[in-house]
Write an enzyme that holds these catalytic residues in place. Sequence first.
Site, mmCIF file in Angstrom:
data_model
loop_
_atom_site.group_PDB
_atom_site.id
_atom_site.type_symbol
_atom_site.label_atom_id
_atom_site.label_comp_id
_atom_site.label_asym_id
_atom_site.label_seq_id
_atom_site.Cartn_x
_atom_site.Cartn_y
_atom_site.Cartn_z
ATOM 1 C CE LYS A 181 19.186 67.424 4.504
ATOM 2 N NZ LYS A 181 19.296 68.568 5.464
ATOM 3 N N GLY A 233 27.405 77.762 9.147
ATOM 4 C CA GLY A 233 27.729 76.977 7.963
ATOM 5 C C GLY A 233 27.604 77.841 6.713
ATOM 6 C CE1 TYR A 283 23.320 65.487 3.692
ATOM 7 C CE2 TYR A 283 23.031 65.077 1.338
ATOM 8 C CZ TYR A 283 23.016 65.952 2.410
ATOM 9 O OH TYR A 283 22.692 67.273 2.215
ATOM 10 C CG LEU A 318 21.436 78.289 3.514
ATOM 11 C CD1 LEU A 318 21.437 79.110 2.213
ATOM 12 C CD2 LEU A 318 20.381 77.180 3.418
HETATM 13 N N1 LIG Z 1 26.619 71.345 0.982
HETATM 14 C C1 LIG Z 1 25.951 70.865 -0.051
HETATM 15 O O1 LIG Z 1 26.508 70.585 -1.133
HETATM 16 C C2 LIG Z 1 24.456 70.648 0.043
HETATM 17 C C3 LIG Z 1 23.775 70.117 -1.056
HETATM 18 C C4 LIG Z 1 22.399 69.929 -0.948
HETATM 19 C C5 LIG Z 1 21.737 70.268 0.212
HETATM 20 N N2 LIG Z 1 22.430 70.761 1.278
HETATM 21 C C6 LIG Z 1 21.690 71.079 2.497
HETATM 22 O O2 LIG Z 1 21.789 72.478 2.707
HETATM 23 C C7 LIG Z 1 21.758 72.767 4.114
HETATM 24 C C8 LIG Z 1 22.917 73.682 4.470
HETATM 25 O O3 LIG Z 1 24.125 73.029 4.113
HETATM 26 P P1 LIG Z 1 25.544 73.736 4.367
HETATM 27 O O4 LIG Z 1 26.464 73.264 3.293
HETATM 28 O O5 LIG Z 1 25.359 75.200 4.631
HETATM 29 O O6 LIG Z 1 25.981 73.006 5.727
HETATM 30 P P2 LIG Z 1 27.249 73.316 6.638
HETATM 31 O O7 LIG Z 1 28.116 74.337 5.997
HETATM 32 O O8 LIG Z 1 27.839 72.002 7.046
HETATM 33 O O9 LIG Z 1 26.576 74.017 7.918
HETATM 34 C C9 LIG Z 1 25.883 73.294 8.878
HETATM 35 C C10 LIG Z 1 26.112 73.992 10.209
HETATM 36 O O10 LIG Z 1 25.346 73.277 11.198
HETATM 37 C C11 LIG Z 1 26.177 73.105 12.342
HETATM 38 N N3 LIG Z 1 25.716 71.995 13.155
HETATM 39 C C12 LIG Z 1 26.158 70.701 13.169
HETATM 40 N N4 LIG Z 1 25.511 69.999 14.097
HETATM 41 C C13 LIG Z 1 24.639 70.850 14.689
HETATM 42 C C14 LIG Z 1 23.694 70.707 15.749
HETATM 43 N N5 LIG Z 1 23.535 69.537 16.397
HETATM 44 N N6 LIG Z 1 22.955 71.782 16.098
HETATM 45 C C15 LIG Z 1 23.130 72.972 15.469
HETATM 46 N N7 LIG Z 1 24.015 73.167 14.485
HETATM 47 C C16 LIG Z 1 24.754 72.126 14.093
HETATM 48 C C17 LIG Z 1 27.551 72.870 11.750
HETATM 49 O O11 LIG Z 1 28.556 73.001 12.718
HETATM 50 P P3 LIG Z 1 29.908 72.117 12.542
HETATM 51 O O12 LIG Z 1 30.586 72.668 11.331
HETATM 52 O O13 LIG Z 1 30.629 72.348 13.815
HETATM 53 O O14 LIG Z 1 29.471 70.687 12.351
HETATM 54 C C18 LIG Z 1 27.575 73.946 10.677
HETATM 55 O O15 LIG Z 1 27.967 75.202 11.216
HETATM 56 C C19 LIG Z 1 21.781 71.402 4.806
HETATM 57 O O16 LIG Z 1 20.472 71.051 5.149
HETATM 58 C C20 LIG Z 1 22.281 70.442 3.749
HETATM 59 O O17 LIG Z 1 21.798 69.126 3.930
HETATM 60 C C21 LIG Z 1 23.778 70.980 1.224
#
Ligand SMILES: NC(=O)c1ccc[n+]([C@@H]2O[C@H](COP(=O)([O-])OP(=O)(O)OC[C@H]3O[C@@H](n4cnc5c(N)ncnc54)[C@H](OP(=O)(O)O)[C@@H]3O)[C@@H](O)[C@H]2O)c1
Length: 296
Positions: free
Chosen positions: A138, A10, A134, A12
């Site tokens: 979380k 993903g 969401y 991060l």
């Molecule tokens: N994005 C934002 O704006 C935002 C804001 C605040 C906080 N956060 C937090 O920051 C963190 C990182 O976010 P991000 O944007 O980097 O997320 P992301 O890009 O969606 O990456 C999450 C990764 O986890 C994988 N995944 C999904 N289900 C899984 C499972 N069961 N086991 C293992 N891996 C799995 C996803 O695969 P798939 O793509 O195949 O599902 C994806 O590769 C998260 O905790 C999120 O809640 C994000």
Amino acid sequence: MNILVTGANGQLGTALRREVRGGVGNRYIFSDISSLPGVDTLYLDITDKTAVSLVCESEKVDVVVNCAAYVDVEKAESDLAMASLLNEGGPANLAAVCAERGATLVHISTDYVFGGDIPRPIKESDPVSPTGVYGATKLQGERAVLSSGCRYIIFRTAWLYSPWGKNFVKTMRTLTAQRRSISVVFDQVGSPTYAADLAACIVHVIESGQLDKQGIYHYSNEGVCSWYDFACAIRDIAGNKCDIRPCHSDEYPSKVKRPSYSVLDKTLVKKSFGITIPHWHSSLKACMAQIDKLCK
Ligand SMILES: NC(=O)c1ccc[n+]([C@@H]2O[C@H](COP(=O)([O-])OP(=O)(O)OC[C@H]3O[C@@H](n4cnc5c(N)ncnc54)[C@H](OP(=O)(O)O)[C@@H]3O)[C@@H](O)[C@H]2O)c1
């Protein structure tokens, strides 16, 4: 130490992979359920506790950095079961396995655990009040980590973006190139976070031996902007000419009430770990330069 990164493909996770790619003191193992062409990734589903336990045992894991999550805020409203499984069940499994082995869990959470009703930068100790599935799931994930007895650090972040995956910066960069005019909300204010900056902070904490400073920490870039300001900056850095009209949130039908004021107070993370945090505008420029490079 052996560091297991989950959800490593993903935004991060990819930023973390790049942060350590030149080699640092410790060994990093990158895992996900998704795969990327040409990227070495161990398959690990964090909702499968047996699998988590087996991987941690075979790789002799000392630290888990959990980047996996269900992040689609709109979709989560009609998909409570999956959002809970991933955002609560996943960290609960990781925390239980970390507790059993004496490992440390670095878990990522969100500003959405707050409801946007605190009219000043939000401290870690402020009362939580999620307004949607969401944020609620979380928050349950945070609580599962806290009650597990494992050693932990939780970083709450907001408005995360990067050159990879789907995010506001990439969407606005494309839209402002293709359209003559668009509308963007100006009544939601926050601080964007460049994934590379958060990744650098996490690696700094691990590599400088500061994992014993357990707790919850807020991390985003410095400065404050509305989504409208952010979109204008993206357009200007990209050199696009699109007219951006500021509009109110109620002009966009949404299943979720989004926080109108969501600025995280970063005093604690800066003081505790001795870091400085870049301003959102300079980090946006860095990210867009990286996107340009990848597009060539
Ligand atoms: N994005 C934002 O704006 C935002 C804001 C605040 C906080 N956060 C937090 O920051 C963190 C990182 O976010 P991000 O944007 O980097 O997320 P992301 O890009 O969606 O990456 C999450 C990764 O986890 C994988 N995944 C999904 N289900 C899984 C499972 N069961 N086991 C293992 N891996 C799995 C996803 O695969 P798939 O793509 O195949 O599902 C994806 O590769 C998260 O905790 C999120 O809640 C994000």
